[in-house]
Design an enzyme around this catalytic site. Structure first.
Site, mmCIF file in Angstrom:
data_model
loop_
_atom_site.group_PDB
_atom_site.id
_atom_site.type_symbol
_atom_site.label_atom_id
_atom_site.label_comp_id
_atom_site.label_asym_id
_atom_site.label_seq_id
_atom_site.Cartn_x
_atom_site.Cartn_y
_atom_site.Cartn_z
ATOM 1 N N GLU A 160 69.499 30.942 -16.560
ATOM 2 C CA GLU A 160 69.805 30.709 -17.984
ATOM 3 C C GLU A 160 71.159 30.050 -18.226
ATOM 4 O OE1 GLU A 160 69.743 34.869 -19.353
ATOM 5 O OE2 GLU A 160 71.870 34.686 -19.834
ATOM 6 N N ASP A 184 63.587 55.660 -12.798
ATOM 7 C CA ASP A 184 65.048 55.544 -12.695
ATOM 8 C C ASP A 184 65.465 56.467 -11.565
ATOM 9 O OD1 ASP A 184 67.938 55.929 -13.171
ATOM 10 O OD2 ASP A 184 67.584 55.006 -15.123
ATOM 11 N N LYS A 206 71.399 53.932 -21.365
ATOM 12 C CA LYS A 206 71.620 53.984 -22.816
ATOM 13 C C LYS A 206 70.523 53.241 -23.595
ATOM 14 C CE LYS A 206 75.887 52.576 -22.001
ATOM 15 N NZ LYS A 206 76.040 52.947 -20.581
ATOM 16 N N ILE A 207 70.178 52.045 -23.112
ATOM 17 C CA ILE A 207 69.176 51.244 -23.836
ATOM 18 C C ILE A 207 67.769 51.795 -23.584
ATOM 19 C CG2 ILE A 207 68.136 48.943 -24.015
ATOM 20 C CD1 ILE A 207 70.983 47.824 -23.260
ATOM 21 N N CYS A 266 67.139 48.109 -16.485
ATOM 22 C CA CYS A 266 68.081 48.497 -15.432
ATOM 23 C C CYS A 266 69.059 47.345 -15.187
ATOM 24 C CB CYS A 266 67.336 48.875 -14.151
ATOM 25 S SG CYS A 266 66.362 47.543 -13.481
ATOM 26 N N PRO A 267 70.211 47.621 -14.606
ATOM 27 C CA PRO A 267 71.170 46.536 -14.353
ATOM 28 C C PRO A 267 70.736 45.654 -13.190
ATOM 29 C CG PRO A 267 72.022 48.613 -13.524
ATOM 30 C CD PRO A 267 70.708 48.925 -14.157
ATOM 31 N N THR A 319 64.592 42.291 -21.141
ATOM 32 C CA THR A 319 65.761 42.060 -22.008
ATOM 33 C C THR A 319 67.030 42.464 -21.248
ATOM 34 O OG1 THR A 319 65.523 44.268 -22.952
ATOM 35 C CG2 THR A 319 64.549 42.445 -24.205
ATOM 36 N N SER A 320 66.934 42.544 -19.918
ATOM 37 C CA SER A 320 68.069 43.086 -19.164
ATOM 38 C C SER A 320 68.885 41.978 -18.490
ATOM 39 C CB SER A 320 67.559 44.121 -18.171
ATOM 40 O OG SER A 320 68.621 44.915 -17.763
ATOM 41 N N ARG A 321 68.450 41.518 -17.350
ATOM 42 C CA ARG A 321 69.090 40.390 -16.689
ATOM 43 C C ARG A 321 67.994 39.555 -16.030
ATOM 44 N NH1 ARG A 321 72.689 41.009 -19.519
ATOM 45 N NH2 ARG A 321 74.880 41.374 -19.110
ATOM 46 N N ASP A 352 64.068 37.695 -22.719
ATOM 47 C CA ASP A 352 65.300 37.384 -23.461
ATOM 48 C C ASP A 352 66.355 36.855 -22.502
ATOM 49 O OD1 ASP A 352 66.975 37.381 -25.841
ATOM 50 O OD2 ASP A 352 68.102 38.963 -24.828
ATOM 51 N N HIS A 404 68.782 35.052 -24.821
ATOM 52 C CA HIS A 404 69.773 36.116 -24.611
ATOM 53 C C HIS A 404 70.372 36.559 -25.951
ATOM 54 C CE1 HIS A 404 72.396 37.877 -21.205
ATOM 55 N NE2 HIS A 404 72.437 38.682 -22.253
HETATM 56 P P1 NAI Z 1 73.109 51.859 -18.408
HETATM 57 O O1 NAI Z 1 74.087 51.712 -17.313
HETATM 58 O O2 NAI Z 1 73.355 52.846 -19.500
HETATM 59 O O3 NAI Z 1 71.656 52.197 -17.792
HETATM 60 C C1 NAI Z 1 71.118 51.560 -16.678
HETATM 61 C C2 NAI Z 1 70.108 52.517 -16.045
HETATM 62 O O4 NAI Z 1 69.431 51.804 -15.001
HETATM 63 C C3 NAI Z 1 70.766 53.760 -15.426
HETATM 64 O O5 NAI Z 1 70.123 54.934 -15.890
HETATM 65 C C4 NAI Z 1 70.551 53.545 -13.919
HETATM 66 O O6 NAI Z 1 70.363 54.769 -13.224
HETATM 67 C C5 NAI Z 1 69.266 52.724 -13.931
HETATM 68 N N1 NAI Z 1 69.020 52.043 -12.676
HETATM 69 C C6 NAI Z 1 69.920 51.594 -11.752
HETATM 70 N N2 NAI Z 1 69.260 51.056 -10.715
HETATM 71 C C7 NAI Z 1 67.938 51.156 -10.978
HETATM 72 C C8 NAI Z 1 66.757 50.793 -10.284
HETATM 73 N N3 NAI Z 1 66.811 50.215 -9.079
HETATM 74 N N4 NAI Z 1 65.569 51.044 -10.857
HETATM 75 C C9 NAI Z 1 65.487 51.653 -12.078
HETATM 76 N N5 NAI Z 1 66.574 52.029 -12.774
HETATM 77 C C10 NAI Z 1 67.772 51.781 -12.236
HETATM 78 O O7 NAI Z 1 72.900 50.395 -18.996
HETATM 79 P P2 NAI Z 1 72.392 49.983 -20.440
HETATM 80 O O8 NAI Z 1 73.521 49.950 -21.390
HETATM 81 O O9 NAI Z 1 71.169 50.764 -20.777
HETATM 82 O O10 NAI Z 1 71.985 48.447 -20.170
HETATM 83 C C11 NAI Z 1 70.930 48.110 -19.285
HETATM 84 C C12 NAI Z 1 71.026 46.636 -18.978
HETATM 85 O O11 NAI Z 1 70.724 45.885 -20.157
HETATM 86 C C13 NAI Z 1 72.443 46.162 -18.608
HETATM 87 O O12 NAI Z 1 72.686 46.320 -17.241
HETATM 88 C C14 NAI Z 1 72.429 44.712 -19.004
HETATM 89 O O13 NAI Z 1 72.114 43.941 -17.875
HETATM 90 C C15 NAI Z 1 71.319 44.617 -20.032
HETATM 91 N N6 NAI Z 1 71.795 44.182 -21.340
HETATM 92 C C16 NAI Z 1 71.216 43.083 -21.919
HETATM 93 C C17 NAI Z 1 71.632 42.631 -23.154
HETATM 94 C C18 NAI Z 1 70.998 41.464 -23.832
HETATM 95 O O14 NAI Z 1 71.561 40.948 -24.810
HETATM 96 N N7 NAI Z 1 69.845 40.988 -23.396
HETATM 97 C C19 NAI Z 1 72.751 43.302 -23.841
HETATM 98 C C20 NAI Z 1 73.238 44.494 -23.182
HETATM 99 C C21 NAI Z 1 72.786 44.890 -21.966
#
Ligand code: NAI
Length: 333
Positions: free
Chosen positions: A262, A174, A154-155, A204-205, A231-233, A257, A294
């Site tokens: 953290e 991906d 999504k992001i 990615c997560p 900005t992910s984890r 981020d 974050h």
């Molecule tokens: P999402 O679940 O919609 O997308 C994650 C994508 O990563 C999926 O398309 C998946 O196929 C892909 N993926 C899985 N394993 C992978 C790999 N080994 N290599 C490459 N891609 C891979 O998640 P969304 O909503 O886009 O969020 C992504 C991440 O952003 C979350 O998991 C979360 O950790 C982080 N996040 C950070 C925030 C912040 O405030 N800094 C706030 C919200 C989310």
């Protein structure tokens, strides 16, 4: 439903109270993080609401369950901090907020890129001191550069559209390519993305497979002087490897981020204390590093949606009506 809310700040109270006007749950706000030592606060609460740096490991989950908790309502999208197998075994339902504002995070990633590139933090400090010299502030046109996106969920998808709008060449990696991103970018293996991208942005997560995805080997594969933005984890990046990359110049700019250690730093005012984390302190010595605590999710729209979906999850759990965004060890809703 009585919900024990952990790690709460003033903004949580504001937005949850507002959203709760239509749900009517009984919310108790606790400032401490959820840890083994604080889990007893939740005794007698059928639901617990937790944030990203709360501990939801097996011992904490067992304490919550023994105290009568049945629902863990995460007010986050990520759930890497929950031992889902332990939760399943204890009969605890875990729910999350699958999407609140992917725009908030994608836009923050862009803000970090522009800020690092045009050295806005340095420029701002200089101007405030009456120093209008441009020495050391040279940036580059983002237009025409190659941006690599790791994770096009999504992001990542929204971020792809944004950088496409800047006139960038977009590469993506991906395991599950998305047609929307395929239309505006090229999916390539991770090694190719790292070798060709001027900017690498992680979306990615955090999973066992993605832990330290950017390690010393990955840093070596990056285009010399490239920018890395996370900005992910935090644990997607091996911080020590990133520091070596910054020292050698392989990484030209680093935007974080999130940070792998953290949990003892972020979301608190530590300005009158000595930071004990030497790795984090080292990061802050580099002029080409930008760290935010974050905050990528932190927009009014996102916080409103987080509160609404979290409380809707509790309502769905209690009444059996509506959508419950449940996560289990083998299934994500
Ligand atoms: P999402 O679940 O919609 O997308 C994650 C994508 O990563 C999926 O398309 C998946 O196929 C892909 N993926 C899985 N394993 C992978 C790999 N080994 N290599 C490459 N891609 C891979 O998640 P969304 O909503 O886009 O969020 C992504 C991440 O952003 C979350 O998991 C979360 O950790 C982080 N996040 C950070 C925030 C912040 O405030 N800094 C706030 C919200 C989310």
């Amino acid at each position: 439903m009585r919900i024990a809310m952990f790690s709460t700040k003033t903004y949580d109270v504001t937005y949850f109270d507002r959203a709760n006007a239509t749900h009517g749950h009984e919310l108790t706000y606790f400032e401490p993080r959820l840890l083994e030592a604080t889990a007893a606060l939740a005794a007698g609460y059928p639901a617990v609401c937790a944030f990203v740096n709360d501990h939801l490991d097996a011992p904490v989950l067992a304490k919550l369950q023994a105290g009568g908790t049945r629902l863990i309502a995460l007010r986050s999208a990520g759930f890497n901090h929950v031992d889902l197998e332990a939760a399943d075994a204890l009969g605890l339902t875990v729910a999350r907020v699958p999407a609140y504002s992917p725009h908030a995070v994608a836009e923050h990633a862009l803000a970090m890129i522009l800020s690092l590139n045009r050295k806005l933090a340095r420029a701002n400090n200089r101007v405030r001191e009456g120093n209008f010299s441009l020495e050391g502030l040279l940036g580059f046109d983002l237009h025409g550069k190659t941006v690599g996106i790791v994770g096009t969920g999504k992001i990542g998808r929204i971020f792809a559209g944004i950088v496409k709008g800047f006139g960038c060449r977009v590469l993506a990696y991906d395991p599950f390519p998305h047609p929307e991103v395929e239309a505006i970018s090229t999916y390539v293996p991770l090694a190719t993305l790292l070798a060709e991208s001027d900017v690498v942005s992680l979306h990615c997560p955090l999973t066992p497979e993605t832990y330290h995805l950017i390690d010393a080997d990955a840093v070596e594969r990056m285009k010399p002087g490239a920018m890395l933005v996370n900005t992910s984890r935090g644990a997607l990046v091996d911080t020590l490897a990133a520091i070596e990359g910054l020292k050698s110049g392989r990484i030209g700019h680093l935007g974080l981020d999130v940070y792998e250690e953290e949990e003892n730093l972020f979301f608190q005012d530590l300005s009158d204390r000595v930071i004990q984390d030497d790795v984090f302190s080292r990061l802050l010595t580099f002029p080409n590093v930008l760290v935010t605590g974050h905050q990528a999710f932190f927009t009014a729209e996102a916080v409103t949606a987080i509160a609404e979906t979290t409380l809707a999850n509790a309502t769905a759990f209690e009444t059996g009506e509506g959508t419950l965004h449940r996560v289990t060890s083998d299934q994500i809703a």
